[in-house]
Design an enzyme around this catalytic site. Structure first.
Site, PDB file in Angstrom:
ATOM      1  N   CYS A 142      11.114  13.615   5.582  1.00  0.00           N
ATOM      2  CA  CYS A 142      11.855  14.787   5.130  1.00  0.00           C
ATOM      3  C   CYS A 142      12.818  14.396   4.022  1.00  0.00           C
ATOM      4  O   CYS A 142      13.471  13.349   4.104  1.00  0.00           O
ATOM      5  CB  CYS A 142      12.626  15.394   6.302  1.00  0.00           C
ATOM      6  SG  CYS A 142      13.576  16.859   5.871  1.00  0.00           S
ATOM      7  N   HIS A 157      13.213  24.095   9.296  1.00  0.00           N
ATOM      8  CA  HIS A 157      14.445  24.037   8.504  1.00  0.00           C
ATOM      9  C   HIS A 157      15.186  25.372   8.542  1.00  0.00           C
ATOM     10  O   HIS A 157      16.416  25.413   8.659  1.00  0.00           O
ATOM     11  CB  HIS A 157      14.133  23.695   7.043  1.00  0.00           C
ATOM     12  CG  HIS A 157      13.990  22.238   6.769  1.00  0.00           C
ATOM     13  ND1 HIS A 157      14.990  21.322   7.021  1.00  0.00           N
ATOM     14  CD2 HIS A 157      12.958  21.532   6.248  1.00  0.00           C
ATOM     15  CE1 HIS A 157      14.579  20.112   6.671  1.00  0.00           C
ATOM     16  NE2 HIS A 157      13.354  20.209   6.201  1.00  0.00           N
ATOM     17  N   HIS A 163       7.016  22.574   9.351  1.00  0.00           N
ATOM     18  CA  HIS A 163       8.140  21.707   8.990  1.00  0.00           C
ATOM     19  C   HIS A 163       9.206  22.523   8.252  1.00  0.00           C
ATOM     20  O   HIS A 163      10.401  22.438   8.562  1.00  0.00           O
ATOM     21  CB  HIS A 163       7.623  20.558   8.121  1.00  0.00           C
ATOM     22  CG  HIS A 163       8.664  19.588   7.690  1.00  0.00           C
ATOM     23  ND1 HIS A 163       8.745  18.306   8.189  1.00  0.00           N
ATOM     24  CD2 HIS A 163       9.680  19.695   6.783  1.00  0.00           C
ATOM     25  CE1 HIS A 163       9.761  17.676   7.615  1.00  0.00           C
ATOM     26  NE2 HIS A 163      10.341  18.495   6.753  1.00  0.00           N
ATOM     27  N   GLU A 164       8.773  23.330   7.279  1.00  0.00           N
ATOM     28  CA  GLU A 164       9.720  24.141   6.503  1.00  0.00           C
ATOM     29  C   GLU A 164      10.307  25.271   7.349  1.00  0.00           C
ATOM     30  O   GLU A 164      11.498  25.587   7.236  1.00  0.00           O
ATOM     31  CB  GLU A 164       9.050  24.691   5.242  1.00  0.00           C
ATOM     32  CG  GLU A 164       8.493  23.637   4.296  1.00  0.00           C
ATOM     33  CD  GLU A 164       9.475  22.538   3.912  1.00  0.00           C
ATOM     34  OE1 GLU A 164      10.703  22.789   3.899  1.00  0.00           O
ATOM     35  OE2 GLU A 164       9.026  21.413   3.634  1.00  0.00           O
TER      36      GLU A 164
END
EC number: 3.5.1.88
Length: 198
Positions: free
Chosen positions: A123, A174, A170-171
């Site tokens: 990341c 966030h 993954h995004e």
């Protein structure tokens, strides 16, 4: 002419990375258009040969310290990421497996089948020296996401699989104040049971 943007990535232990992002108004205003263009500039440049950025395939607004529900994913059609034979020529229109800025993304379906990247994830907001990054990150093999497409200028639904689905998740993490390190089970670091490994 390509506009240059100042890019500063927020890294752990900054607390903003643990906060939830908020939806933006559609149609996009000038500030949100500039944010999208900054993301495109940053990640596209990071994939080039002479980049000044750490290479990446995606970025979320919170990684710039901006708590808005938006991320950019740019996954090149690289034979290392797909089942494609590396000797096959890639047509210009097939240069990317996925490329778009998505505003207000929402997962509307996810598969039961799980997947992980064999070497784990990384990341831009987690320095390579940060502890406890080693291990498989279990993700859904397929997901459907609805949101506003910056390139298409309309609401869309995307059905993504495999590596692209991993990048999406993954995004999306966030935007919910999570990082990939939160998904590493210290009791099962490299345990591949019950998942497909890419």
């Amino acid at each position: 002419m390509l506009t240059m943007f100042k890019v500063e990535i927020v890294q752990l232990p900054k607390k903003v990375l643990r906060q939830k992002s908020k939806n933006v108004n559609i149609p996009l205003n000038k500030t949100n258009i500039e944010l999208a263009e900054k993301m495109i500039y940053h990640i596209d440049d990071s994939q080039g040969p002479n980049t000044k950025f750490r290479p990446g395939v995606g970025v979320a607004a919170v990684q710039y310290g901006i708590l808005k529900n938006v991320f950019y994913v740019c996954v090149p059609n690289d034979s290392r990421l797909t089942q494609r034979d590396s000797s096959q020529e890639v047509k210009p229109e097939d240069k990317y497996l996925f490329r778009d800025v998505i505003f207000n993304p929402e997962v509307i379906w996810k598969s039961d089948e799980m997947v992980a990247i064999s070497q784990g994830e990384g990341c831009l907001s987690v320095d390579e020296s940060w502890p406890n990054q080693e291990g498989l990150v279990r993700r859904h093999m397929e997901i459907k996401v609805k949101g506003y497409s910056y390139f298409q200028k309309k609401e869309m639904i995307w059905h993504v699989k495999g590596y692209v689905a991993i990048v999406f998740q993954h995004e999306l993490d966030h935007l919910n104040g999570m990082l990939f390190i939160d998904r590493i089970d210290p009791k099962r670091l490299w345990d591949k049971s019950g998942i497909k490994v890419l």
